[in-house]
Design a protein around this motif. Structure first.
Motif, PDB file in Angstrom:
ATOM      1  N   THR A 115      33.038  58.195  38.619  1.00 28.38           N
ATOM      2  CA  THR A 115      31.738  57.908  38.038  1.00 28.38           C
ATOM      3  C   THR A 115      31.198  59.118  37.288  1.00 28.38           C
ATOM      4  N   THR A 116      30.291  58.882  36.376  1.00 27.83           N
ATOM      5  CA  THR A 116      29.609  59.989  35.705  1.00 27.83           C
ATOM      6  C   THR A 116      28.478  60.526  36.579  1.00 27.83           C
ATOM      7  N   GLY A 117      28.157  59.812  37.646  1.00 29.76           N
ATOM      8  CA  GLY A 117      27.099  60.239  38.553  1.00 29.76           C
ATOM      9  C   GLY A 117      25.745  59.625  38.235  1.00 29.76           C
ATOM     10  N   LYS A 118      25.630  59.003  37.068  1.00 29.01           N
ATOM     11  CA  LYS A 118      24.379  58.338  36.710  1.00 29.01           C
ATOM     12  C   LYS A 118      24.109  57.213  37.690  1.00 29.01           C
TER      13      LYS A 118
ATOM     14  N   ARG B  11      35.695  61.318  29.171  1.00 32.66           N
ATOM     15  CA  ARG B  11      34.400  60.697  29.448  1.00 32.66           C
ATOM     16  C   ARG B  11      34.085  59.743  28.308  1.00 32.66           C
ATOM     17  N   GLY B  12      33.683  58.532  28.662  1.00 31.44           N
ATOM     18  CA  GLY B  12      33.348  57.547  27.646  1.00 31.44           C
ATOM     19  C   GLY B  12      33.383  56.147  28.234  1.00 31.44           C
ATOM     20  N   ARG B  13      33.350  55.168  27.351  1.00 33.84           N
ATOM     21  CA  ARG B  13      33.450  53.780  27.814  1.00 33.84           C
ATOM     22  C   ARG B  13      34.828  53.562  28.424  1.00 33.84           C
ATOM     23  N   ALA B  14      34.876  52.740  29.448  1.00 29.69           N
ATOM     24  CA  ALA B  14      36.098  52.546  30.229  1.00 29.69           C
ATOM     25  C   ALA B  14      37.274  52.082  29.369  1.00 29.69           C
ATOM     26  N   GLU B  15      37.054  51.118  28.512  1.00 29.42           N
ATOM     27  CA  GLU B  15      38.159  50.551  27.728  1.00 29.42           C
ATOM     28  C   GLU B  15      38.849  51.588  26.842  1.00 29.42           C
ATOM     29  N   PRO B  16      38.112  52.360  26.018  1.00 22.12           N
ATOM     30  CA  PRO B  16      38.803  53.359  25.194  1.00 22.12           C
ATOM     31  C   PRO B  16      39.463  54.473  26.005  1.00 22.12           C
ATOM     32  N   VAL B  17      38.857  54.869  27.129  1.00 23.84           N
ATOM     33  CA  VAL B  17      39.465  55.905  27.958  1.00 23.84           C
ATOM     34  C   VAL B  17      40.789  55.389  28.523  1.00 23.84           C
ATOM     35  N   LYS B  18      40.809  54.168  29.038  1.00 24.32           N
ATOM     36  CA  LYS B  18      42.044  53.600  29.596  1.00 24.32           C
ATOM     37  C   LYS B  18      43.102  53.426  28.514  1.00 24.32           C
TER      38      LYS B  18
END
Length: 92
Positions: free
Chosen positions: A85-88, A57-64
């Motif tokens: 999605t986080t559901g937010k 879970r986190g910002r898309a760029e660092p997770v990818k």
């Protein structure tokens, strides 16, 4: 997924645990990005192969980026990133 928004996802890895230092490498890569992995599960598939399912879970760029590094790690036979999605901001 452009790197600004927060995402959740799973990173799935299959590897031969007999390969030299693969588990240590995978752990080190996860520790390089503290807070991105929120849960993990380790499964012994057979005598040689293990499956790890990591919830990120986190910002898309660092997770990818972290997923790409884990999947490309020497000794990993197969891997994938599934983004959700986080559901937010979603209504029922």
């Amino acid at each position: 997924t452009k790197g600004r928004g927060e995402i959740a996802g799973t990173i799935t890895l299959v590897y031969d645990h007999h390969k030299s230092r693969v588990q240590q490498l995978l752990t080190a890569l996860q520790h390089d990005q503290p807070g991105l992995i929120v849960a993990s599960m380790h499964v012994h598939l057979d005598h040689d192969n293990c499956l790890e399912a990591l919830v990120a879970r986190g910002r898309a760029e660092p997770v990818k980026k972290m997923a790409d590094q884990l999947i490309a790690a020497k000794g990993v036979k197969h891997g994938g990133l599934t983004i959700t999605t986080t559901g937010k901001n979603l209504s029922a």
